[in-house]
Design a protein around this motif. Structure first.
Motif, mmCIF file in Angstrom:
data_model
loop_
_atom_site.group_PDB
_atom_site.id
_atom_site.type_symbol
_atom_site.label_atom_id
_atom_site.label_comp_id
_atom_site.label_asym_id
_atom_site.label_seq_id
_atom_site.Cartn_x
_atom_site.Cartn_y
_atom_site.Cartn_z
ATOM 1 N N LEU A 91 -31.777 26.227 64.765
ATOM 2 C CA LEU A 91 -30.899 26.327 63.604
ATOM 3 C C LEU A 91 -29.512 25.817 63.959
ATOM 4 N N ASP A 118 -27.926 24.736 58.755
ATOM 5 C CA ASP A 118 -28.870 25.495 57.934
ATOM 6 C C ASP A 118 -28.140 26.515 57.080
ATOM 7 N N SER A 154 -26.939 28.374 52.023
ATOM 8 C CA SER A 154 -28.101 28.264 52.898
ATOM 9 C C SER A 154 -29.104 27.252 52.370
ATOM 10 N N HIS A 156 -32.148 27.802 53.147
ATOM 11 C CA HIS A 156 -33.303 28.672 53.045
ATOM 12 C C HIS A 156 -33.019 29.798 52.049
ATOM 13 N N ALA A 183 -31.588 35.654 55.482
ATOM 14 C CA ALA A 183 -32.029 34.273 55.336
ATOM 15 C C ALA A 183 -33.510 34.194 55.693
ATOM 16 N N THR A 185 -35.853 32.059 56.883
ATOM 17 C CA THR A 185 -35.999 30.774 57.546
ATOM 18 C C THR A 185 -37.454 30.541 57.949
#
Length: 305
Positions: A91, A118, A154, A156, A183, A185
């Motif tokens: 990330l 990210d 974000s 995500h 988050a 991810t």
């Protein structure tokens, strides 16, 4: 030993001792210890001054003594000068205090997006400027949450977004400078915090960090209760990771590799007071990004899970 030579040697020994053992500087008077720790790398400026005075007085003892703080500085910070190769990471995170006087949200957003993060944590978001930030970031970062003057964007999906109360005791309820979100991810869920601790001031009474330190303790209490294993903290913490005022937070989080990725002030960066801290993850590298319309530089961290 002539008095001048004695003073020169004594000052050199004192500077070397502070560099080697900054925690020995007391914090009881004007929070001197925190002030020294915040700008510790810059004690290296004493070395050329001491060498110049030694040369002026033709003092071999003074010149040799000036090498003591140089050796102490190299022991503390010499590793920052060594090149680091790119290490694998999963990330990228960016942290930026965008400034409530930033007149170019679109240009600032382009600088942040260029780092291909990210997640992006932002502070000093004014309600009037929020639509401009949303327009500039929406295409690349469709998920966002904003609480008070802090925000998180974000790539995500974000869940469980909520404000985090880190107010000092004497600040009203309209002061909202903390948030938490999860988050989602591809590598699993990560609890992401964005925080903006109170500013510090240097005045006649010394280094005023009382509110900052209280807010740091409140943030640490929230982090201690965090149920998720992986935690990412993005924030303008108004201090460096060497400052003992942040110890409550740093005792729960991992700091990045020590280096000279300074973030403030943007014109002549002297310290990194913007931080990217992790838990159960590792920052493999951290960099300052190009200047934006803020008085801070953005910083970007590569993170390995």
């Amino acid at each position: 030993m002539p008095i001048f030579r004695f003073v020169l040697v004594a000052v050199a020994v004192l500077v070397a001792a502070v560099l080697a053992f900054p925690q020995s500087v007391p914090n009881g008077i004007g929070r001197l210890g925190s002030l020294v720790e915040t700008f510790l790398p810059w004690l290296a400026l004493a070395v050329p001054v001491l060498l110049g005075l030694a040369w002026w007085r033709r003092s071999a003892a003074g010149a040799l003594a000036a090498l003591l703080p140089l050796a102490a500085w190299l022991a503390q910070f010499g590793g920052h000068l060594l090149p680091r190769g790119e290490q694998p990471h999963h990330l990228v995170a960016v942290q930026h205090n965008v400034s409530d006087e930033n007149a170019d949200p679109a240009g600032t957003a382009r600088t942040l997006i260029a780092a291909r993060p990210d997640v992006i944590g932002l502070e000093e978001l004014l309600p009037a400027a929020l639509p401009a930030w949303e327009d500039a970031l929406r295409a690349d970062y469709p998920y966002r949450t904003v609480h008070g003057t802090v925000g998180l964007w974000s790539r995500h999906p974000l869940a469980e977004a909520a404000p985090v109360d880190i107010r000092p005791h004497d600040v009203g309820p309209d002061w909202n400078r903390g948030l938490r979100a999860v988050a989602r991810t591809p590598h699993g869920d990560i609890a992401v915090y964005v925080a903006h601790l109170p500013s510090v001031r240097i005045g006649l009474e010394g280094f005023d960090a009382v509110r900052r330190d209280e807010s740091a303790r409140r943030l640490a209490a929230v982090l201690a209760a965090e149920p998720l294993g992986r935690v990412l903290l993005l924030g303008d913490l108004n201090s460096t990771v060497d400052d003992r005022g942040l110890r409550p937070v740093l005792s729960l989080m991992t700091a990045p590799p020590r280096d000279f990725a300074f973030s403030w002030p943007a014109r002549v960066p002297l310290a990194r007071i913007d931080q990217i801290l992790t838990r159960a993850m590792v920052v493999t590298g951290i960099d300052s990004l190009p200047r934006t319309g803020s008085d801070h530089l953005p910083i970007a961290a590569r993170i390995r899970l």
